[in-house]
Motif scaffolding. Structure first.
Motif, PDB file in Angstrom:
ATOM      1  N   UNK A  36       0.830  -1.207   0.000  1.00 12.55           N
ATOM      2  CA  UNK A  36       0.000   0.000   0.000  1.00 12.55           C
ATOM      3  C   UNK A  36       0.862   1.254   0.000  1.00 12.55           C
ATOM      4  N   UNK A  37       0.278   2.339  -0.419  1.00 15.96           N
ATOM      5  CA  UNK A  37       0.960   3.636  -0.451  1.00 15.96           C
ATOM      6  C   UNK A  37       0.158   4.635   0.379  1.00 15.96           C
ATOM      7  N   UNK A  38       0.860   5.302   1.277  1.00 15.28           N
ATOM      8  CA  UNK A  38       0.234   6.330   2.105  1.00 15.28           C
ATOM      9  C   UNK A  38       0.841   7.675   1.750  1.00 15.28           C
ATOM     10  N   UNK A  39       0.031   8.726   1.863  1.00 18.21           N
ATOM     11  CA  UNK A  39       0.549  10.062   1.577  1.00 18.21           C
ATOM     12  C   UNK A  39       0.008  11.068   2.580  1.00 18.21           C
ATOM     13  N   UNK A  40       0.811  12.095   2.796  1.00 25.11           N
ATOM     14  CA  UNK A  40       0.443  13.178   3.712  1.00 25.11           C
ATOM     15  C   UNK A  40       1.200  14.424   3.236  1.00 25.11           C
ATOM     16  N   UNK A  41       0.641  15.597   3.515  1.00 21.42           N
ATOM     17  CA  UNK A  41       1.321  16.844   3.154  1.00 21.42           C
ATOM     18  C   UNK A  41       1.950  17.463   4.399  1.00 21.42           C
ATOM     19  N   UNK A  42       3.199  17.885   4.279  1.00 18.12           N
ATOM     20  CA  UNK A  42       3.820  18.665   5.351  1.00 18.12           C
ATOM     21  C   UNK A  42       3.390  20.115   5.152  1.00 18.12           C
ATOM     22  N   UNK A  43       2.398  20.535   5.918  1.00 23.57           N
ATOM     23  CA  UNK A  43       1.854  21.884   5.745  1.00 23.57           C
ATOM     24  C   UNK A  43       2.814  22.963   6.252  1.00 23.57           C
ATOM     25  N   UNK A  44       3.834  22.570   6.975  1.00 24.82           N
ATOM     26  CA  UNK A  44       4.835  23.540   7.434  1.00 24.82           C
ATOM     27  C   UNK A  44       5.691  24.036   6.268  1.00 24.82           C
ATOM     28  N   UNK A  45       5.835  23.188   5.239  1.00 24.34           N
ATOM     29  CA  UNK A  45       6.706  23.571   4.123  1.00 24.34           C
ATOM     30  C   UNK A  45       5.939  23.847   2.830  1.00 24.34           C
ATOM     31  N   UNK A  46       4.664  23.454   2.767  1.00 20.52           N
ATOM     32  CA  UNK A  46       3.846  23.737   1.579  1.00 20.52           C
ATOM     33  C   UNK A  46       3.762  25.241   1.362  1.00 20.52           C
ATOM     34  N   UNK A  47       3.956  25.645   0.108  1.00 22.94           N
ATOM     35  CA  UNK A  47       3.869  27.071  -0.221  1.00 22.94           C
ATOM     36  C   UNK A  47       2.639  27.385  -1.073  1.00 22.94           C
ATOM     37  N   UNK A  48       1.672  26.467  -1.056  1.00 17.56           N
ATOM     38  CA  UNK A  48       0.403  26.681  -1.747  1.00 17.56           C
ATOM     39  C   UNK A  48       0.585  26.895  -3.243  1.00 17.56           C
ATOM     40  N   UNK A  49       1.517  26.150  -3.820  1.00 24.17           N
ATOM     41  CA  UNK A  49       1.770  26.362  -5.248  1.00 24.17           C
ATOM     42  C   UNK A  49       0.666  25.774  -6.118  1.00 24.17           C
ATOM     43  N   UNK A  50      -0.010  24.766  -5.610  1.00 25.70           N
ATOM     44  CA  UNK A  50      -1.160  24.227  -6.330  1.00 25.70           C
ATOM     45  C   UNK A  50      -0.879  23.125  -7.325  1.00 25.70           C
ATOM     46  N   UNK A  51       0.363  22.677  -7.410  1.00 25.38           N
ATOM     47  CA  UNK A  51       0.688  21.647  -8.404  1.00 25.38           C
ATOM     48  C   UNK A  51       0.104  20.279  -8.050  1.00 25.38           C
TER      49      UNK A  51
END
Ligand code: F3S
Length: 81
Positions: free
Chosen positions: A1-16
């Protein structure tokens, strides 16, 4: 299985990521990405037919904020770092 999560501390809201995997990533009021499978806890496996989209998002994020793992993140995007 593959799990994913976003590190919101480093996300710059680029939208890609949402363009690459619109069924997986959504944005909060500030434009920061989160995994919509599980409110960004990284505990629900990515559906098989969406894994390629998630890999594209992972490769396309300019700040390496998309995290991937074969095991659950349990809410911690930095668990492997
Ligand atoms: Fe943020 Fe990277 Fe997506 S900067 S909006 S997580 S592509």
């Amino acid at each position: 299985p593959l799990y994913t999560i976003v590190d919101k501390e480093t996300c710059i809201a680029c939208g890609a990521c949402g363009a690459s995997a619109p069924d997986i990533f959504d944005y909060d009021d500030e434009g920061l990405s989160f995994c919509q499978l599980d409110k960004n806890q990284g505990i629900e496996a990515v559906p098989d037919n969406m894994e390629d989209d998630v890999l594209d998002a992972y490769e396309g994020c300019p700040t390496d904020s998309i995290k991937l793992s074969k095991t659950s993140f349990n809410g911690n995007p930095l668990k492997d770092e």
